[in-house]
Write an enzyme that holds these catalytic residues in place. Structure first.
Site, PDB file in Angstrom:
ATOM      1  N   GLY A  54       0.868  -1.178   0.000  1.00 39.72           N
ATOM      2  CA  GLY A  54       0.000   0.000   0.000  1.00 39.72           C
ATOM      3  C   GLY A  54       0.907   1.230   0.000  1.00 39.72           C
ATOM      4  O   GLY A  54       1.840   1.316   0.806  1.00 39.72           O
ATOM      5  N   ALA A  55       0.610   2.164  -0.906  1.00 42.89           N
ATOM      6  CA  ALA A  55       1.517   3.299  -1.120  1.00 42.89           C
ATOM      7  C   ALA A  55       1.891   4.047   0.167  1.00 42.89           C
ATOM      8  O   ALA A  55       3.076   4.233   0.465  1.00 42.89           O
ATOM      9  CB  ALA A  55       0.908   4.235  -2.161  1.00 42.89           C
ATOM     10  N   ASP A 241      -1.612   5.239  -6.207  1.00 45.32           N
ATOM     11  CA  ASP A 241      -0.182   5.050  -5.927  1.00 45.32           C
ATOM     12  C   ASP A 241       0.646   6.228  -6.423  1.00 45.32           C
ATOM     13  O   ASP A 241       1.760   6.454  -5.962  1.00 45.32           O
ATOM     14  CB  ASP A 241       0.302   3.749  -6.568  1.00 45.32           C
ATOM     15  CG  ASP A 241      -0.381   2.566  -5.899  1.00 45.32           C
ATOM     16  OD1 ASP A 241      -1.514   2.236  -6.293  1.00 45.32           O
ATOM     17  OD2 ASP A 241       0.199   2.021  -4.939  1.00 45.32           O
ATOM     18  N   ASN A 251      -3.042   3.488 -10.244  1.00 46.00           N
ATOM     19  CA  ASN A 251      -3.541   2.660  -9.129  1.00 46.00           C
ATOM     20  C   ASN A 251      -3.461   1.206  -9.576  1.00 46.00           C
ATOM     21  O   ASN A 251      -3.073   0.907 -10.715  1.00 46.00           O
ATOM     22  CB  ASN A 251      -4.972   3.075  -8.769  1.00 46.00           C
ATOM     23  CG  ASN A 251      -5.433   2.445  -7.459  1.00 46.00           C
ATOM     24  OD1 ASN A 251      -4.713   2.491  -6.455  1.00 46.00           O
ATOM     25  ND2 ASN A 251      -6.593   1.830  -7.452  1.00 46.00           N
TER      26      ASN A 251
END
Ligand code: MRU
Length: 365
Positions: A54-55, A241, A251
């Site tokens: 997850g970013a 992202d 994304n």
């Protein structure tokens, strides 16, 4: 958020920065397992293998990697070497580069003896700031859901792709933060959860939603268009992202197809992300964002439970079959209704108005 009633975050400091604790997300949803990482290389590998993912979370994890690295060696050369290795682990999510560069810039200007206390303090601050930012994103996003409910007066159906929940951040999440806060406010809702092949992050989303009792249904990645045609989706809300200065959004792969279907069916398409996901240095996402290509075995092998309930890997595509595994795609700004940030919601073209200092800092170089 709580796991089995216990408040839990995705990352935490152990023994005043001597080690870092994480949840091994590759084991979820079948097993909830925490892990202690003592060395910066272990954190680097946890990012690369998606134990943490997850970013926003990989940005924060990289900052804790820097704490462990500087504890061992605070020289300029070593810090720059660690910086490059960390940034190379996941090239698409800009939060990683943003967080690492933010810390390196601050620390490198200090005498070597002051670097460890400074990076430790910064890591604690950035970890806490991530939580507050996500909570603010959720508050603004919940308003969007509330407006739909005010018109509809029936449960709001939200479709989401991948996992932009608390597991993808330190806490709360981005897209799911809006869902959590709307639910807390008593707005009836239901979430369509894209399975999100090949890494099945949708199953993480389902696990999160089940944990707080939010009604949800997992769907195959290809089902969203059909549901939108039949008016079963009131809004799509996804994470990001990397977002360009004009609002193109990278994304998890598959997001673009959802945005196309949403446009065709007039379903509002929202992207929820903190400002650290905005890359002010680029405009055109399709040509400027590096898309991470991941190992083919992520596609060839799936993880599940065997008949005895033990987690196991099953090969579904032979080793000889060619596969391609781009992990992200780019949704052009023209398909995005609004970007939900910690400062509020805006159309993609107004991002620079919402964050004038971001655009200015880039112009200064
Ligand atoms: O699982 P990852 O790290 O490859 O995926 C990144 C993401 O979690 C998603 O793309 C998400 O939608 C944006 S991060 C909140």
């Amino acid at each position: 958020m709580k796991v089995n009633g216990i408040p839990t975050r995705t990352i935490w400091s152990i023994e005043h920065g001597q080690a870092v604790g994480i949840i091994d997300q590759t084991k979820l949803p079948f097993e909830f397992k925490k892990e202690r990482l003592d060395d910066w290389r272990q954190v680097r590998d946890a990012i690369a293998t998606m134990k943490v993912r997850g970013a926003p979370l990989i940005g924060i994890a990289a900052v804790w990697a820097l704490v462990l690295a500087i504890r061992d060696n605070a020289s300029d050369d070593f810090i720059h070497e660690v910086r490059s290795e960390l940034i190379a682990t996941r090239p698409t999510a800009v939060n990683l580069q943003w967080a690492v560069d933010h810390v390196v810039k601050r620390v490198i200007s200090l005498p070597q003896k002051d670097r460890l206390p400074a990076v430790y303090k910064l890591a604690k601050e950035m970890t806490q700031a991530d939580v507050l930012t996500n909570r603010a994103i959720g508050t603004h996003g919940a308003r969007v859901i509330a407006e739909i409910y005010a018109r509809k007066r029936e449960p709001v159906n939200i479709l989401t792709h991948c996992n932009a929940g608390w597991l993808a951040t330190v806490d709360y999440g981005t897209a799911l933060s809006a869902v959590y806060i709307a639910f807390e406010q008593g707005i009836p809702l239901h979430v369509w959860v894209d399975e999100t092949r090949p890494r099945e992050q949708g199953l993480l989303t389902a696990w999160e939603l089940a944990g707080v009792g939010i009604p949800h249904t997992v769907i195959a990645d290809n089902a969203g268009g059909h549901l939108m045609q039949h008016r079963e989706v009131d809004a799509v809300i996804v994470g990001a992202d990397r977002i360009t200065a004009i609002g193109d959004v990278a994304n998890k792969v598959g997001t673009y197809l959802k945005a196309l279907a949403a446009k065709d069916m007039d379903v509002p398409f929202y992207v929820a992300a903190p400002s650290s996901t905005i890359d002010w240095s680029i405009q055109d996402g399709k040509h400027s964002i590096k898309i991470e290509n991941r190992a083919g075995d992520e596609l060839r092998i799936v993880r599940g439970l065997d008949k005895k309930g033990h987690a196991c890997d099953v090969r579904i595509i032979s080793e000889q079959t060619n596969v391609e595994n781009p992990a992200f795609d780019v949704t052009p700004a023209k398909l995005v209704t609004g970007i939900i940030t910690e400062r509020g919601v805006c159309a993609p073209e107004f991002l620079t108005r919402l964050f004038p200092e971001g655009a200015r800092a880039h112009a200064r170089g």
